[in-house]
Design a protein around this motif. Structure first.
Motif, PDB file in Angstrom:
ATOM      1  N   ARG A   4       0.828  -1.220   0.000  1.00 15.75           N
ATOM      2  CA  ARG A   4       0.000   0.000   0.000  1.00 15.75           C
ATOM      3  C   ARG A   4       0.854   1.259   0.000  1.00 15.75           C
ATOM      4  NH1 ARG A   4      -3.382  -3.072   3.513  1.00 15.75           N
ATOM      5  NH2 ARG A   4      -2.402  -2.131   5.357  1.00 15.75           N
ATOM      6  N   GLU A   5       1.864   1.308   0.852  1.00 11.96           N
ATOM      7  CA  GLU A   5       2.649   2.539   0.976  1.00 11.96           C
ATOM      8  C   GLU A   5       3.840   2.572   0.022  1.00 11.96           C
ATOM      9  OE1 GLU A   5       4.979   5.325   4.286  1.00 11.96           O
ATOM     10  OE2 GLU A   5       4.016   3.453   4.917  1.00 11.96           O
ATOM     11  N   PHE A   6       4.415   1.413  -0.253  1.00  9.89           N
ATOM     12  CA  PHE A   6       5.614   1.368  -1.097  1.00  9.89           C
ATOM     13  C   PHE A   6       5.423   0.351  -2.232  1.00  9.89           C
ATOM     14  CE2 PHE A   6       7.001   2.443   3.238  1.00  9.89           C
ATOM     15  CZ  PHE A   6       7.636   3.662   3.013  1.00  9.89           C
ATOM     16  N   PRO A   7       4.505   0.631  -3.140  1.00  6.45           N
ATOM     17  CA  PRO A   7       4.300  -0.309  -4.248  1.00  6.45           C
ATOM     18  C   PRO A   7       5.586  -0.482  -5.054  1.00  6.45           C
ATOM     19  CG  PRO A   7       3.242   1.807  -4.689  1.00  6.45           C
ATOM     20  CD  PRO A   7       3.674   1.845  -3.262  1.00  6.45           C
ATOM     21  N   GLY A   8       5.865  -1.693  -5.397  1.00  5.09           N
ATOM     22  CA  GLY A   8       7.088  -1.968  -6.151  1.00  5.09           C
ATOM     23  C   GLY A   8       8.268  -2.347  -5.289  1.00  5.09           C
ATOM     24  N   VAL A   9       8.137  -2.218  -3.951  1.00  2.82           N
ATOM     25  CA  VAL A   9       9.218  -2.644  -3.046  1.00  2.82           C
ATOM     26  C   VAL A   9       8.984  -4.109  -2.693  1.00  2.82           C
ATOM     27  CG1 VAL A   9      10.264  -2.368  -0.766  1.00  2.82           C
ATOM     28  CG2 VAL A   9       9.633  -0.348  -2.098  1.00  2.82           C
ATOM     29  N   PRO A  10       9.832  -5.013  -3.156  1.00  3.67           N
ATOM     30  CA  PRO A  10       9.611  -6.438  -2.896  1.00  3.67           C
ATOM     31  C   PRO A  10       9.953  -6.813  -1.462  1.00  3.67           C
ATOM     32  CG  PRO A  10      11.654  -6.141  -4.103  1.00  3.67           C
ATOM     33  CD  PRO A  10      11.016  -4.778  -3.997  1.00  3.67           C
ATOM     34  N   MET A  11       9.317  -7.875  -0.975  1.00  2.00           N
ATOM     35  CA  MET A  11       9.556  -8.379   0.378  1.00  2.00           C
ATOM     36  C   MET A  11       9.729  -9.888   0.338  1.00  2.00           C
ATOM     37  SD  MET A  11       7.085  -8.556   3.706  1.00  2.00           S
ATOM     38  CE  MET A  11       6.834 -10.327   3.534  1.00  2.00           C
ATOM     39  N   ARG A  12      10.644 -10.377   1.129  1.00  2.00           N
ATOM     40  CA  ARG A  12      10.813 -11.811   1.324  1.00  2.00           C
ATOM     41  C   ARG A  12      10.992 -12.075   2.818  1.00  2.00           C
ATOM     42  NH1 ARG A  12       9.703 -11.231  -3.228  1.00  2.00           N
ATOM     43  NH2 ARG A  12      10.519 -12.306  -5.084  1.00  2.00           N
ATOM     44  N   TRP A  13      10.711 -13.302   3.229  1.00  2.00           N
ATOM     45  CA  TRP A  13      10.992 -13.670   4.622  1.00  2.00           C
ATOM     46  C   TRP A  13      11.835 -14.937   4.652  1.00  2.00           C
ATOM     47  CZ3 TRP A  13       9.103 -18.429   6.157  1.00  2.00           C
ATOM     48  CH2 TRP A  13       7.970 -18.920   5.493  1.00  2.00           C
ATOM     49  N   ALA A  14      12.604 -15.078   5.734  1.00  6.47           N
ATOM     50  CA  ALA A  14      13.506 -16.218   5.883  1.00  6.47           C
ATOM     51  C   ALA A  14      13.596 -16.583   7.358  1.00  6.47           C
ATOM     52  CB  ALA A  14      14.885 -15.875   5.331  1.00  6.47           C
ATOM     53  N   LEU A  15      14.177 -17.749   7.624  1.00  5.46           N
ATOM     54  CA  LEU A  15      14.255 -18.276   8.988  1.00  5.46           C
ATOM     55  C   LEU A  15      15.713 -18.417   9.415  1.00  5.46           C
ATOM     56  CD1 LEU A  15      11.494 -21.007   8.580  1.00  5.46           C
ATOM     57  CD2 LEU A  15      11.234 -18.656   9.425  1.00  5.46           C
ATOM     58  N   ALA A  16      16.027 -17.829  10.563  1.00  8.65           N
ATOM     59  CA  ALA A  16      17.416 -17.743  11.010  1.00  8.65           C
ATOM     60  C   ALA A  16      18.074 -19.107  11.195  1.00  8.65           C
ATOM     61  CB  ALA A  16      17.483 -16.942  12.319  1.00  8.65           C
ATOM     62  N   MET A  17      17.312 -20.098  11.655  1.00 12.25           N
ATOM     63  CA  MET A  17      17.895 -21.413  11.886  1.00 12.25           C
ATOM     64  C   MET A  17      17.873 -22.299  10.645  1.00 12.25           C
ATOM     65  SD  MET A  17      19.191 -21.539  14.885  1.00 12.25           S
ATOM     66  CE  MET A  17      19.638 -19.800  14.743  1.00 12.25           C
ATOM     67  N   TYR A  18      17.471 -21.741   9.532  1.00 11.36           N
ATOM     68  CA  TYR A  18      17.495 -22.457   8.252  1.00 11.36           C
ATOM     69  C   TYR A  18      18.237 -21.589   7.238  1.00 11.36           C
ATOM     70  CZ  TYR A  18      13.963 -25.431  10.428  1.00 11.36           C
ATOM     71  OH  TYR A  18      13.295 -26.289  11.283  1.00 11.36           O
TER      72      TYR A  18
END
Length: 471
Positions: A193-207
């Motif tokens: 909504r606020e930053f269209p075009g800014v991609p996001m990913r998530w990851a896990l510290a122990m993996y």
């Protein structure tokens, strides 16, 4: 269940004792964090990271996490003794807290297998019984013919987590990842909504493989600055500065700039989740009744040089003040107390108040209500569902009978007990539709601060003369 806590408590006690004598943490990465260049270069992207406690039991997670903690806490001389691999640790899944040898029908290893690679049942092999270090604590079987490369104490704790934690949950599931995914989803929507075009990913510290994959995908989207937000309320050398953050730098490999965002505990939006929980618990009660609100912290070992205690002040000081303001006029006394690394055994100088001590004092003082809110977690996990209630409610001899009564993972895990005139409530973590949006907003605000180029919140405040957590 008490014996499980004794084993885990022994591990915590070893950490507490050893941490005081461990090598001082290198603070270079911490200083780099405080003085990093916070400006964006080119196209930004956001990387969210969380510890990653698995929904179903996976030894790899607990092996990596416990080993990371032991490596930080134990001095080199003790590592040789405590972090030894003397063979394959085995436990009876039907009696994982056995204090003496018997004739078990079945034994399992840290992966939950009851047979070795050759297909032979562990229970039929020539095994050694290892007596517990403390009287009354659980022992274990050891197959000395096969050293599997894992630390014995890690294997032992992990098997007990498999049998007595995951094994007691509905569907053998821990809700951590399910509840975290909802936060990821909400943050992604706010970013769009606020930053269209800014991609996001998530990851896990122990993996680590998830970190590499997430970074590679952001780079593939031509991201030139990666804004990192880790899902801890306060950052530390143990969890971030000397572990996760260097791993992220290695994964990025200078292909993009990195900005490590402020931690969420510095934001009122994040703290609002716990304030709201406190309001919901207290404001519905008769005003004249005496109430003790215990803000239960996990606790943190005294690791020399780790900046966690000084960074945590901005979170704990502001949270307590905001809750006290919200509850003004309700006849409520608010205290901090720690589940681990507190109490006579682990804190002989009595610097911290233990959660079980706070409960004992509240019962002695005749409070009408004693309420726990877990302020170091944003999702329910093995600590919040098992370690916290069993240790904090120890004066009541609390134990689960059969399956843990947690049918709806979209609500906080709640326990209600009665002791004489006193109603005792453990209100759980800020999960579900009522509280999660505040958590999501808080983590979003950490990333948005960097993306907007705004001034950072205050991360360091002076230490008060009165120790936090004193009753």
């Amino acid at each position: 269940m008490k014996k499980v806590v004794m084993l885990l408590g022994l591990a915590v006690l070893l950490i507490a004792i050893s941490a005081a004598f461990s090598t001082k943490q290198d603070d270079m990465n911490y200083r780099k964090y405080l003085h990093q260049d916070r400006t964006l270069k080119g196209k930004p992207g956001v990387l969210l990271t969380a510890l990653g406690q698995p929904e179903h039991y996976e030894f790899d997670f607990f092996n990596r996490y416990l080993t990371q903690i032991f490596n930080a806490a134990f001095p080199p001389a003790l590592k040789v003794i405590i972090m030894a691999d003397r063979g394959t640790v085995l436990l009876d899944p039907d009696n994982a807290t056995a204090t003496a040898p018997s004739s078990p029908r079945r034994l399992v290893d840290c992966f939950g297998n009851d047979k070795n690679e050759e297909g032979h049942e562990y229970a039929r092999l020539d095994l050694q019984w290892v007596e517990p270090r403390d009287k009354g604590a659980p022992g274990h079987y050891l197959w000395t013919e096969h050293k599997n490369g894992y630390i014995d104490i890690v294997e032992k704790v992990a098997i007990k987590i498999l049998c007595n934690y995951y094994g007691k949950m509905p569907g053998n599931k821990i809700p951590y990842m399910q509840q975290h995914r909802m936060i990821f989803k909400e943050i992604e929507a706010m970013l769009a909504r606020e930053f269209p075009g800014v991609p996001m990913r998530w990851a896990l510290a122990m993996y680590p493989e998830t970190i590499e994959k997430a970074v590679d995908e952001l780079i593939d989207e031509r991201v030139e600055t990666i804004v990192v937000v880790d899902f801890f309320h306060v950052y530390s050398a143990l969890e971030e500065f000397n572990s996760l953050f260097p791993e992220i730098r290695d994964a990025v490999a200078e292909r993009a700039k990195i900005v490590f965002a402020p931690f969420a505990g510095a934001y009122p939006s994040y703290r609002r989740a716990y304030v709201k929980m406190a309001e919901d618990e207290i404001l519905r009660l008769p005003r004249q009744d005496r109430k003790l609100l215990i803000l239960a912290r996990h606790g943190f070992p005294d690791i020399p040089g780790d900046p966690y205690p000084e960074l945590a002040r901005v979170y704990y000081y502001n949270l307590k003040r905001e809750i006290e303001v919200a509850l003004r006029g309700t006849n409520t006394h608010v205290v901090f107390a720690d589940t681990d690394f507190a109490g006579e055994d682990m804190d002989p100088k009595e610097k911290r108040l233990a959660t079980f001590e706070a409960l004992e004092m509240g019962l002695e003082d005749g409070y009408d209500y004693i309420i726990f809110i877990l302020v170091d977690f944003m999702s329910e996990n093995t600590d919040s569902i098992f370690a916290h209630p069993i240790e904090s409610l120890e004066p009541l001899h609390f134990a689960y009978e059969g399956e843990v009564p947690y049918p709806d993972f979209n609500k906080p895990f709640r326990i209600e007990l009665q002791k004489g005139k006193t109603r005792i409530i453990s209100a759980g973590c800020p999960v579900g539709d009522r509280y999660r949006p505040f958590i999501s907003q808080g983590f979003y605000d950490t990333a948005a601060t960097v993306l907007r180029g705004e001034p950072w919140p205050e991360l360091l405040i002076p230490e008060e003369k009165k120790k936090e957590g004193m009753y």
